[in-house]
Design an enzyme around this catalytic site. Structure first.
Site, PDB file in Angstrom:
ATOM      1  N   ARG A  55       2.886 -28.156  13.851  1.00 23.11           N
ATOM      2  CA  ARG A  55       3.911 -28.455  12.839  1.00 23.11           C
ATOM      3  C   ARG A  55       3.825 -27.447  11.700  1.00 23.11           C
ATOM      4  O   ARG A  55       2.806 -26.803  11.488  1.00 23.11           O
ATOM      5  CB  ARG A  55       3.774 -29.875  12.301  1.00 23.11           C
ATOM      6  CG  ARG A  55       2.471 -30.183  11.580  1.00 23.11           C
ATOM      7  CD  ARG A  55       2.521 -29.988  10.098  1.00 23.11           C
ATOM      8  NE  ARG A  55       1.193 -29.975   9.520  1.00 23.11           N
ATOM      9  CZ  ARG A  55       0.490 -28.877   9.292  1.00 23.11           C
ATOM     10  NH1 ARG A  55       0.974 -27.689   9.582  1.00 23.11           N
ATOM     11  NH2 ARG A  55      -0.720 -28.946   8.763  1.00 23.11           N
ATOM     12  N   ASP A  64      -0.688 -36.538   1.641  1.00 22.81           N
ATOM     13  CA  ASP A  64      -0.560 -37.610   2.644  1.00 22.81           C
ATOM     14  C   ASP A  64      -1.716 -38.598   2.545  1.00 22.81           C
ATOM     15  O   ASP A  64      -1.543 -39.787   2.731  1.00 22.81           O
ATOM     16  CB  ASP A  64      -0.397 -37.054   4.074  1.00 22.81           C
ATOM     17  CG  ASP A  64      -1.501 -36.115   4.522  1.00 22.81           C
ATOM     18  OD1 ASP A  64      -2.313 -35.668   3.679  1.00 22.81           O
ATOM     19  OD2 ASP A  64      -1.570 -35.818   5.729  1.00 22.81           O
ATOM     20  N   GLY A 184      -6.821 -22.645  13.547  1.00 23.00           N
ATOM     21  CA  GLY A 184      -7.103 -22.234  12.166  1.00 23.00           C
ATOM     22  C   GLY A 184      -5.925 -21.588  11.469  1.00 23.00           C
ATOM     23  O   GLY A 184      -6.076 -20.947  10.439  1.00 23.00           O
ATOM     24  N   GLY A 186      -3.220 -23.190  10.284  1.00 23.40           N
ATOM     25  CA  GLY A 186      -2.502 -24.082   9.367  1.00 23.40           C
ATOM     26  C   GLY A 186      -1.288 -24.711  10.027  1.00 23.40           C
ATOM     27  O   GLY A 186      -0.519 -25.407   9.376  1.00 23.40           O
ATOM     28  N   SER A 189      -3.142 -26.981  14.971  1.00 22.66           N
ATOM     29  CA  SER A 189      -3.543 -26.973  16.382  1.00 22.66           C
ATOM     30  C   SER A 189      -4.451 -28.171  16.652  1.00 22.66           C
ATOM     31  O   SER A 189      -4.431 -28.746  17.738  1.00 22.66           O
ATOM     32  CB  SER A 189      -4.292 -25.687  16.702  1.00 22.66           C
ATOM     33  OG  SER A 189      -5.395 -25.552  15.843  1.00 22.66           O
ATOM     34  N   ASP A 240       0.029 -34.537  10.091  1.00 18.83           N
ATOM     35  CA  ASP A 240       0.094 -33.651  11.255  1.00 18.83           C
ATOM     36  C   ASP A 240       0.348 -34.439  12.533  1.00 18.83           C
ATOM     37  O   ASP A 240       1.150 -34.045  13.390  1.00 18.83           O
ATOM     38  CB  ASP A 240      -1.220 -32.871  11.397  1.00 18.83           C
ATOM     39  CG  ASP A 240      -1.513 -32.063  10.152  1.00 18.83           C
ATOM     40  OD1 ASP A 240      -0.628 -31.994   9.290  1.00 18.83           O
ATOM     41  OD2 ASP A 240      -2.615 -31.514  10.053  1.00 18.83           O
ATOM     42  N   LYS A 285     -12.953 -25.061   9.692  1.00 20.63           N
ATOM     43  CA  LYS A 285     -12.940 -26.473   9.302  1.00 20.63           C
ATOM     44  C   LYS A 285     -14.328 -27.087   9.228  1.00 20.63           C
ATOM     45  O   LYS A 285     -14.599 -27.904   8.351  1.00 20.63           O
ATOM     46  CB  LYS A 285     -12.113 -27.261  10.305  1.00 20.63           C
ATOM     47  CG  LYS A 285     -10.708 -27.434   9.868  1.00 20.63           C
ATOM     48  CD  LYS A 285     -10.080 -28.559  10.635  1.00 20.63           C
ATOM     49  CE  LYS A 285      -8.688 -28.825  10.101  1.00 20.63           C
ATOM     50  NZ  LYS A 285      -7.971 -29.747  10.944  1.00 20.63           N
ATOM     51  N   TYR A 293     -11.794 -29.899   2.075  1.00 17.97           N
ATOM     52  CA  TYR A 293     -10.847 -30.974   2.399  1.00 17.97           C
ATOM     53  C   TYR A 293     -11.398 -32.359   2.028  1.00 17.97           C
ATOM     54  O   TYR A 293     -10.788 -33.104   1.257  1.00 17.97           O
ATOM     55  CB  TYR A 293     -10.496 -30.929   3.893  1.00 17.97           C
ATOM     56  CG  TYR A 293      -9.281 -31.768   4.208  1.00 17.97           C
ATOM     57  CD1 TYR A 293      -8.022 -31.191   4.275  1.00 17.97           C
ATOM     58  CD2 TYR A 293      -9.379 -33.143   4.401  1.00 17.97           C
ATOM     59  CE1 TYR A 293      -6.895 -31.963   4.536  1.00 17.97           C
ATOM     60  CE2 TYR A 293      -8.273 -33.916   4.652  1.00 17.97           C
ATOM     61  CZ  TYR A 293      -7.035 -33.317   4.728  1.00 17.97           C
ATOM     62  OH  TYR A 293      -5.918 -34.081   4.974  1.00 17.97           O
TER      63      TYR A 293
END
Ligand code: A2G
Length: 548
Positions: A55, A64, A184, A186, A189, A240, A285, A293
């Site tokens: 997306r 979100d 990676g 954005g 995936s 996502d 990540k 995050y």
């Protein structure tokens, strides 16, 4: 009917997967090639192919998980997983990947005995599935395992499955994965992998068959995929997964999470396209989750409590309230009583509360004056009004975070104003669509510029307040604006990955050529690699399954 209540589409012909549009030859070959390769590797044809797209988020970053609405669209690049069952008695999973970088993995869910406290104070013992997901380093098969976990827990509770004998258990599964969403980047995936894997395990276990009474809806698949993704170590919101599952071709999606998950189409104005450009900085990540995050998740949750206290919004002692809930309650929203804020009322509340952040601002200010970038853990506990052990339980016990300083004011300001920008963006799209219906598409310029302005403001807020940009994303968005984009911003979690720019349809080729010339990391890229790094995208369809 809201998208969340719809069934997951299961097609029996490849053409239907493309929804009446003529698929490119390359795409047909990709699906057929995957099925053939499955047969070559496993000695039998696959029974299903599960598909989940990546997306692009047009606006609404990092809000979100505070339960504010966001505005993404599915992109064409997707993950496909061919699957079938093999004859063995055990429930072994064999998973292979067409990409040679990812080697074959074989695993089998084990059960483990867990004791849980009961009301009477005694511990109750129960069996749970265990799939050994390594959270320290990112492994590709972790996403496959994460997808399987949810299916096992929902449809094959370990205790019942073990006592009812092997026939009631999950079937052994062979999987073959191919992915076109760069990791990676954005473009999500990871969510596409988790959604596709969840779908593959559901399909192969007969849980999507028309005869199955316990079939899950798109909304339930989103919830399952969100839970599944948390098992890999990122405490993400649901954007996502929702975009990957519920997108509709030709329009973006407005996804709201509160008081429940809902999604509705948002028409995009005529004459513009959205261009994704990968900064080629890969955000790792596994490394960034704890310091970036997950840290933002904790900062915004604690900020919500501190804000609630300063606005005299009553809170339960151990309640982990979100900023969306605090905003609602501060203006008398009453979910139980069926009084939910309209978009206009929410926008008004956001504007007014964004001006009432004095307590948060003064504490951040004092920290800066003391030479720190934010408040310490001790200060944060004191601001929350909770005992240390309760604070620990409510805010830290369930999430992995590494930090000594926390910036509550900046994060809150970003979240509230970004949530407002999403509502404004959506309204502009709706106004443009009404104007086009009544007066034609001749003069869309005013709408295009307004959308671009909101995207630019979003980028500035991501960079300055939420600090989720990076020098390359800043550079790329600047270059995009000087190459003619109406607006440009990072998309997704940030700290690397892609930007999205809104560009006049007839200027796209020139725009891409300029970026290629100006953005140093693109200089050496030849055609194929360049097309993967920068491409115009139109909203695509969401996840589905092809029954072969
Ligand atoms: O960052 C990531 O893409 C999150 N998803 C998504 O939920 C959202 O918070 C976004 C920032 O807006 C995952 O981590 C899977």
């Amino acid at each position: 009917m809201d998208y969340a209540d719809q069934q997951i589409p299961v097609f029996t012909a490849l053409n239907d997967v493309f929804g009446g549009l003529v698929p490119s030859l390359a795409n047909i070959e990709r699906w057929n090639g995957l099925a053939e390769e499955f047969e070559r590797r496993y000695g039998r044809k696959p029974s299903y192919i599960a598909r989940a797209p990546g997306r692009v988020n047009l606006i609404g970053e990092h809000i979100d998980y505070s339960l504010f609405g966001v505005l993404p669209a599915a992109v064409e690049p997707d993950i496909l997983i061919a699957c079938g069952t093999h004859g063995e008695e055990s429930c072994t999973v064999v998973v292979d990947n067409l990409h040679p970088k990812y080697d074959r993995k074989i695993f089998e869910p084990a059960t483990t005995s867990v004791s849980k406290p009961t009301i009477s104070g005694d511990a109750a013992h129960t069996e749970e599935w265990h799939l050994d997901i390594n959270k320290k380093e990112l492994r590709w098969e972790s996403y496959v395992k994460a997808g399987y976990y949810g299916v096992l827990e929902r449809f094959f509770p370990a205790a019942t499955t073990l006592s009812s004998g092997a026939n009631q258990g999950p079937v052994p599964v062979d999987l073959l994965v191919t992915g076109a969403v760069p990791a990676g980047s954005g473009l999500s995936s990871s969510a596409a992998m988790v959604v596709a894997s969840t779908l593959a395990f559901l399909a192969v276990n007969g849980k999507l068959d028309p005869s199955n009474v316990d079939k899950i809806t798109k909304g339930e698949l989103v919830q399952m995929s969100m839970e599944n993704e948390k098992r890999v170590g990122v405490n993400s919101g649901g954007m996502d997964q929702a975009a990957s599952v519920m997108s509709d071709p030709a329009s973006a999606l407005y996804i709201s999470f509160y008081p429940e998950l809902k999604a509705s189409p948002v028409p995009l104005p005529h004459g513009v396209v959205f261009v994704c450009a990968n900064s080629l900085v890969v955000s790792d990540k596994a490394v960034s989750a704890k310091r970036c995050y997950n840290l933002r998740v904790v900062e915004t949750l604690v900020a919500a409590r501190v804000l609630a206290r300063s606005l005299n919004v009553p809170l339960g002692a151990e309640e982990r309230v979100t900023l969306r809930e605090v905003v609602g309650r501060s203006v008398g929203e009453d979910i139980q009583g069926g009084k939910v804020l309209s978009a206009d009322a929410l926008a008004e509340a956001l504007q007014s509360i964004a001006k009432k952040l004095d307590v948060l601002r003064s504490r951040d200010g004092a920290a800066v004056a003391a030479g720190r970038s934010g408040v310490t853990l001790e200060e944060m506990i004191e601001m929350s009004g909770l005992q240390r052990d309760v604070f620990q339980k409510v805010y830290l016990s369930w999430i992995e975070v590494e930090a000594t300083e926390f910036e509550l004011y900046k994060r809150t300001k970003h979240v509230l104003l970004e949530a407002l920008r999403v509502l404004q963006f959506r309204q502009i799209c709706l106004d443009a669509s009404t104007a086009a219906d009544s007066a034609g598409t001749g003069d869309m310029g005013v709408y295009q510029k307004k959308l671009g302005k909101l995207m630019n403001e979003s980028q500035e807020s991501c960079a300055e307040l939420f600090e989720c940009s990076c020098p390359e994303l800043d550079q790329l968005t600047k270059l995009a604006r000087s190459a003619g984009a109406f607006g440009s911003r990072l998309t997704g979690a940030g700290w690397g990955g892609c930007t999205v720019s809104i560009v006049a349809e007839d200027e796209v080729d020139g725009f891409i050529a300029k970026i290629k010339e100006e953005y140093p990391p693109y200089k050496g890229l030849e055609d194929g690699a360049l097309k993967e790094a920068i491409f115009a995208t139109r909203p695509g369809r969401g996840a589905c399954v092809l029954k072969l």
